[in-house]
Design a protein around this motif. Structure first.
Motif, PDB file in Angstrom:
ATOM      1  N   ILE A  53     -14.797   2.952  -0.622  1.00  0.00           N
ATOM      2  CA  ILE A  53     -13.521   3.261   0.022  1.00  0.00           C
ATOM      3  C   ILE A  53     -13.276   4.767  -0.009  1.00  0.00           C
ATOM      4  O   ILE A  53     -13.355   5.403  -1.060  1.00  0.00           O
ATOM      5  N   GLN A  54     -12.990   5.331   1.172  1.00  0.00           N
ATOM      6  CA  GLN A  54     -12.640   6.736   1.275  1.00  0.00           C
ATOM      7  C   GLN A  54     -11.471   6.907   2.245  1.00  0.00           C
ATOM      8  O   GLN A  54     -11.543   6.412   3.380  1.00  0.00           O
ATOM      9  N   LEU A  55     -10.431   7.581   1.801  1.00  0.00           N
ATOM     10  CA  LEU A  55      -9.348   7.941   2.706  1.00  0.00           C
ATOM     11  C   LEU A  55      -9.815   9.113   3.549  1.00  0.00           C
ATOM     12  O   LEU A  55     -10.487  10.026   3.062  1.00  0.00           O
ATOM     13  N   ARG A  56      -9.436   9.112   4.815  1.00  0.00           N
ATOM     14  CA  ARG A  56      -9.848  10.166   5.746  1.00  0.00           C
ATOM     15  C   ARG A  56      -8.592  10.820   6.339  1.00  0.00           C
ATOM     16  O   ARG A  56      -8.288  10.645   7.536  1.00  0.00           O
ATOM     17  N   SER A  78     -13.413  -0.461   8.000  1.00  0.00           N
ATOM     18  CA  SER A  78     -12.727  -0.678   6.726  1.00  0.00           C
ATOM     19  C   SER A  78     -11.690  -1.775   6.883  1.00  0.00           C
ATOM     20  O   SER A  78     -11.681  -2.504   7.880  1.00  0.00           O
ATOM     21  N   ASP A  79     -10.821  -1.896   5.892  1.00  0.00           N
ATOM     22  CA  ASP A  79      -9.677  -2.800   5.928  1.00  0.00           C
ATOM     23  C   ASP A  79      -8.484  -2.010   5.416  1.00  0.00           C
ATOM     24  O   ASP A  79      -8.451  -1.601   4.251  1.00  0.00           O
ATOM     25  N   LEU A  80      -7.515  -1.763   6.285  1.00  0.00           N
ATOM     26  CA  LEU A  80      -6.382  -0.907   5.928  1.00  0.00           C
ATOM     27  C   LEU A  80      -5.639  -1.417   4.705  1.00  0.00           C
ATOM     28  O   LEU A  80      -5.061  -0.628   3.952  1.00  0.00           O
ATOM     29  N   PHE A  81      -5.671  -2.727   4.464  1.00  0.00           N
ATOM     30  CA  PHE A  81      -4.890  -3.309   3.370  1.00  0.00           C
ATOM     31  C   PHE A  81      -5.724  -3.550   2.108  1.00  0.00           C
ATOM     32  O   PHE A  81      -5.301  -4.299   1.227  1.00  0.00           O
ATOM     33  N   HIS A  82      -6.862  -2.897   2.023  1.00  0.00           N
ATOM     34  CA  HIS A  82      -7.664  -2.940   0.800  1.00  0.00           C
ATOM     35  C   HIS A  82      -6.829  -2.412  -0.356  1.00  0.00           C
ATOM     36  O   HIS A  82      -6.024  -1.482  -0.202  1.00  0.00           O
ATOM     37  N   ASP A  83      -7.017  -2.976  -1.560  1.00  0.00           N
ATOM     38  CA  ASP A  83      -6.157  -2.594  -2.680  1.00  0.00           C
ATOM     39  C   ASP A  83      -6.379  -1.163  -3.162  1.00  0.00           C
ATOM     40  O   ASP A  83      -5.575  -0.642  -3.934  1.00  0.00           O
ATOM     41  N   GLN A  84      -7.453  -0.517  -2.717  1.00  0.00           N
ATOM     42  CA  GLN A  84      -7.673   0.876  -3.094  1.00  0.00           C
ATOM     43  C   GLN A  84      -7.019   1.870  -2.127  1.00  0.00           C
ATOM     44  O   GLN A  84      -7.121   3.084  -2.330  1.00  0.00           O
ATOM     45  N   VAL A  85      -6.374   1.361  -1.087  1.00  0.00           N
ATOM     46  CA  VAL A  85      -5.665   2.232  -0.150  1.00  0.00           C
ATOM     47  C   VAL A  85      -4.197   2.268  -0.574  1.00  0.00           C
ATOM     48  O   VAL A  85      -3.522   1.234  -0.558  1.00  0.00           O
ATOM     49  N   PRO A  86      -3.671   3.425  -0.967  1.00  0.00           N
ATOM     50  CA  PRO A  86      -2.293   3.495  -1.464  1.00  0.00           C
ATOM     51  C   PRO A  86      -1.260   3.098  -0.403  1.00  0.00           C
ATOM     52  O   PRO A  86      -1.459   3.335   0.796  1.00  0.00           O
ATOM     53  N   ILE A  90      -0.960   3.966   3.798  1.00  0.00           N
ATOM     54  CA  ILE A  90      -0.746   2.967   4.851  1.00  0.00           C
ATOM     55  C   ILE A  90       0.508   3.316   5.642  1.00  0.00           C
ATOM     56  O   ILE A  90       0.539   3.197   6.878  1.00  0.00           O
ATOM     57  N   ALA A  91       1.547   3.782   4.952  1.00  0.00           N
ATOM     58  CA  ALA A  91       2.771   4.195   5.642  1.00  0.00           C
ATOM     59  C   ALA A  91       2.510   5.366   6.581  1.00  0.00           C
ATOM     60  O   ALA A  91       3.086   5.440   7.675  1.00  0.00           O
ATOM     61  N   GLU A  92       1.619   6.284   6.182  1.00  0.00           N
ATOM     62  CA  GLU A  92       1.272   7.392   7.068  1.00  0.00           C
ATOM     63  C   GLU A  92       0.579   6.890   8.330  1.00  0.00           C
ATOM     64  O   GLU A  92       0.828   7.391   9.438  1.00  0.00           O
ATOM     65  N   VAL A  93      -0.297   5.896   8.183  1.00  0.00           N
ATOM     66  CA  VAL A  93      -0.968   5.310   9.339  1.00  0.00           C
ATOM     67  C   VAL A  93       0.060   4.688  10.276  1.00  0.00           C
ATOM     68  O   VAL A  93       0.031   4.899  11.496  1.00  0.00           O
ATOM     69  N   PHE A  94       1.000   3.938   9.717  1.00  0.00           N
ATOM     70  CA  PHE A  94       2.025   3.312  10.542  1.00  0.00           C
ATOM     71  C   PHE A  94       2.940   4.352  11.186  1.00  0.00           C
ATOM     72  O   PHE A  94       3.419   4.153  12.313  1.00  0.00           O
ATOM     73  N   SER A  95       3.167   5.463  10.508  1.00  0.00           N
ATOM     74  CA  SER A  95       3.985   6.520  11.094  1.00  0.00           C
ATOM     75  C   SER A  95       3.320   7.101  12.338  1.00  0.00           C
ATOM     76  O   SER A  95       3.982   7.380  13.343  1.00  0.00           O
ATOM     77  N   ARG A 111      -7.194  -9.133   3.979  1.00  0.00           N
ATOM     78  CA  ARG A 111      -6.259  -9.025   2.846  1.00  0.00           C
ATOM     79  C   ARG A 111      -4.869  -9.453   3.304  1.00  0.00           C
ATOM     80  O   ARG A 111      -3.916  -8.683   3.359  1.00  0.00           O
ATOM     81  N   HIS A 112      -4.756 -10.712   3.678  1.00  0.00           N
ATOM     82  CA  HIS A 112      -3.533 -11.246   4.273  1.00  0.00           C
ATOM     83  C   HIS A 112      -2.330 -11.154   3.345  1.00  0.00           C
ATOM     84  O   HIS A 112      -1.209 -10.900   3.787  1.00  0.00           O
ATOM     85  N   GLY A 113      -2.563 -11.364   2.033  1.00  0.00           N
ATOM     86  CA  GLY A 113      -1.452 -11.352   1.086  1.00  0.00           C
ATOM     87  C   GLY A 113      -0.813  -9.982   0.967  1.00  0.00           C
ATOM     88  O   GLY A 113       0.416  -9.850   0.966  1.00  0.00           O
ATOM     89  N   ARG A 114      -1.645  -8.958   0.865  1.00  0.00           N
ATOM     90  CA  ARG A 114      -1.084  -7.610   0.738  1.00  0.00           C
ATOM     91  C   ARG A 114      -0.388  -7.190   2.034  1.00  0.00           C
ATOM     92  O   ARG A 114       0.665  -6.558   1.999  1.00  0.00           O
ATOM     93  N   MET A 115      -0.972  -7.519   3.170  1.00  0.00           N
ATOM     94  CA  MET A 115      -0.328  -7.181   4.436  1.00  0.00           C
ATOM     95  C   MET A 115       1.065  -7.795   4.522  1.00  0.00           C
ATOM     96  O   MET A 115       2.047  -7.109   4.842  1.00  0.00           O
ATOM     97  N   ARG A 116       1.165  -9.076   4.226  1.00  0.00           N
ATOM     98  CA  ARG A 116       2.466  -9.748   4.302  1.00  0.00           C
ATOM     99  C   ARG A 116       3.460  -9.134   3.333  1.00  0.00           C
ATOM    100  O   ARG A 116       4.609  -8.837   3.699  1.00  0.00           O
ATOM    101  N   SER A 117       3.028  -8.905   2.092  1.00  0.00           N
ATOM    102  CA  SER A 117       3.928  -8.366   1.078  1.00  0.00           C
ATOM    103  C   SER A 117       4.412  -6.963   1.436  1.00  0.00           C
ATOM    104  O   SER A 117       5.612  -6.669   1.390  1.00  0.00           O
ATOM    105  N   LEU A 118       3.483  -6.106   1.833  1.00  0.00           N
ATOM    106  CA  LEU A 118       3.830  -4.714   2.085  1.00  0.00           C
ATOM    107  C   LEU A 118       4.715  -4.562   3.312  1.00  0.00           C
ATOM    108  O   LEU A 118       5.748  -3.866   3.275  1.00  0.00           O
ATOM    109  N   LEU A 119       4.353  -5.199   4.408  1.00  0.00           N
ATOM    110  CA  LEU A 119       5.086  -5.003   5.656  1.00  0.00           C
ATOM    111  C   LEU A 119       6.422  -5.732   5.671  1.00  0.00           C
ATOM    112  O   LEU A 119       7.253  -5.481   6.552  1.00  0.00           O
ATOM    113  N   SER A 120       6.655  -6.589   4.706  1.00  0.00           N
ATOM    114  CA  SER A 120       7.941  -7.288   4.604  1.00  0.00           C
ATOM    115  C   SER A 120       8.960  -6.528   3.762  1.00  0.00           C
ATOM    116  O   SER A 120      10.121  -6.919   3.697  1.00  0.00           O
ATOM    117  N   ARG A 121       8.525  -5.449   3.124  1.00  0.00           N
ATOM    118  CA  ARG A 121       9.419  -4.706   2.238  1.00  0.00           C
ATOM    119  C   ARG A 121      10.245  -3.672   3.009  1.00  0.00           C
ATOM    120  O   ARG A 121       9.689  -2.807   3.683  1.00  0.00           O
TER     121      ARG A 121
END
Length: 267
Positions: A53-56, A78-86, A90-95, A111-121
């Motif tokens: 995993i590498q952030l770019r 990659s997978d944007l919702f990998h647990d190693q991506v802060p 992810i918020a910067e990507v969505f911005s 990573r369906h669980g993290r996607m649901r949890s994060l985007l619902s907050r």
């Protein structure tokens, strides 16, 4: 990371993150991992670290440079919702996606669980630098990978409970029969709006490609047709993606969600 893509259902790829690891059988022959690992240890190569995993961050603003509207597959490597991506990254990507409403972004995750949890907050939405487009972002399609029935039963309910303008499935590589009727139009015999908007089906490619039975693809096509859900048949697969062609029962299937009625997607 290209302004053009050979993937049939998109027009460009954007990889603000690269690298991933395996979570289910659909990952076993991952084309992205195979490509990246070829270069592990090569000094100065973009994939010197292989598929780690590498952030770019230098790629974050790439869509801002594209003047022509296009469909963009986010993180094909990659997978944007990998647990190693802060969360903050992810918020910067969505911005960036919020700041470029002319593009349509296609996200896909296992990573369906993290996607649901994060985007619902609400706290996540508050981090977005640009919020003029509302929530969920109307130009972002959220999808999950579904290679078999077990993964459908895990991932589809999570997707349906995630805020999204368009929800879609990538059944590629399709490794066994998958039945989606519990999530199409509320189930058999109802007239409720469809919970899923788009289903993409494809076979695996590569030297270790596992075969896809024709009836598996036909069954998904027929379920989507009955429910009024857009169906896209990407490929049969084989040693290379073009080996088996793209026709299913004598024709190609290139349907897109109703969201494609915009000028971007109608052309």
């Amino acid at each position: 990371m290209a302004d053009r893509s050979a993937i049939e259902w998109t027009e460009a790829t954007w990889n603000p993150v690269t690298g991933c690891d395996e979570v289910s059988p659909g990952c076993d022959n991952c084309y992205a991992k195979t490509f990246a690992e070829r270069w592990r240890g090569t000094p100065g190569h973009y994939f010197e670290q292989g598929f780690d995993i590498q952030l770019r961050p230098d790629k974050l603003n790439l869509p801002l440079t594209w003047r022509r509207p296009r469909k963009v597959f986010v993180n094909s490597m990659s997978d944007l919702f990998h647990d190693q991506v802060p969360d903050a990254f992810i918020a910067e990507v969505f911005s960036v996606m919020a700041r470029t409403p002319q593009h349509t972004y296609q996200l896909l995750t296992k990573r369906h669980g993290r996607m649901r949890s994060l985007l619902s907050r609400p706290s996540f939405r508050d981090k977005l630098a640009h919020r003029g487009s509302g929530w969920p972002l109307p130009n972002v399609w959220l999808g999950v990978s579904v290679e078999d029935q077990k993964r459908a039963e895990l991932r589809v309910p999570a997707l349906l409970n995630t805020p999204a303008a368009v929800r879609w499935l990538s059944c590629e590589p399709l490794l066994s029969p998958v039945h989606l009727m519990p999530w199409l139009n509320g189930g058999v015999g109802t007239v409720a709006p469809a919970d899923l908007d788009w289903v993409v089906v494809g076979g695996e490619s590569g030297i270790k490609a596992r075969p896809m039975h024709r009836d598996w693809a036909r069954s998904l096509r027929d379920e989507c047709s009955a429910a009024g859900v857009a169906f896209f048949f990407k490929q049969w697969g084989g040693r290379n993606p073009k080996s088996g062609g793209r026709e299913l029962d004598g024709r190609t299937w290139d349907e897109m969600p109703d969201a494609c009625t915009s000028e971007l997607l109608a052309g």
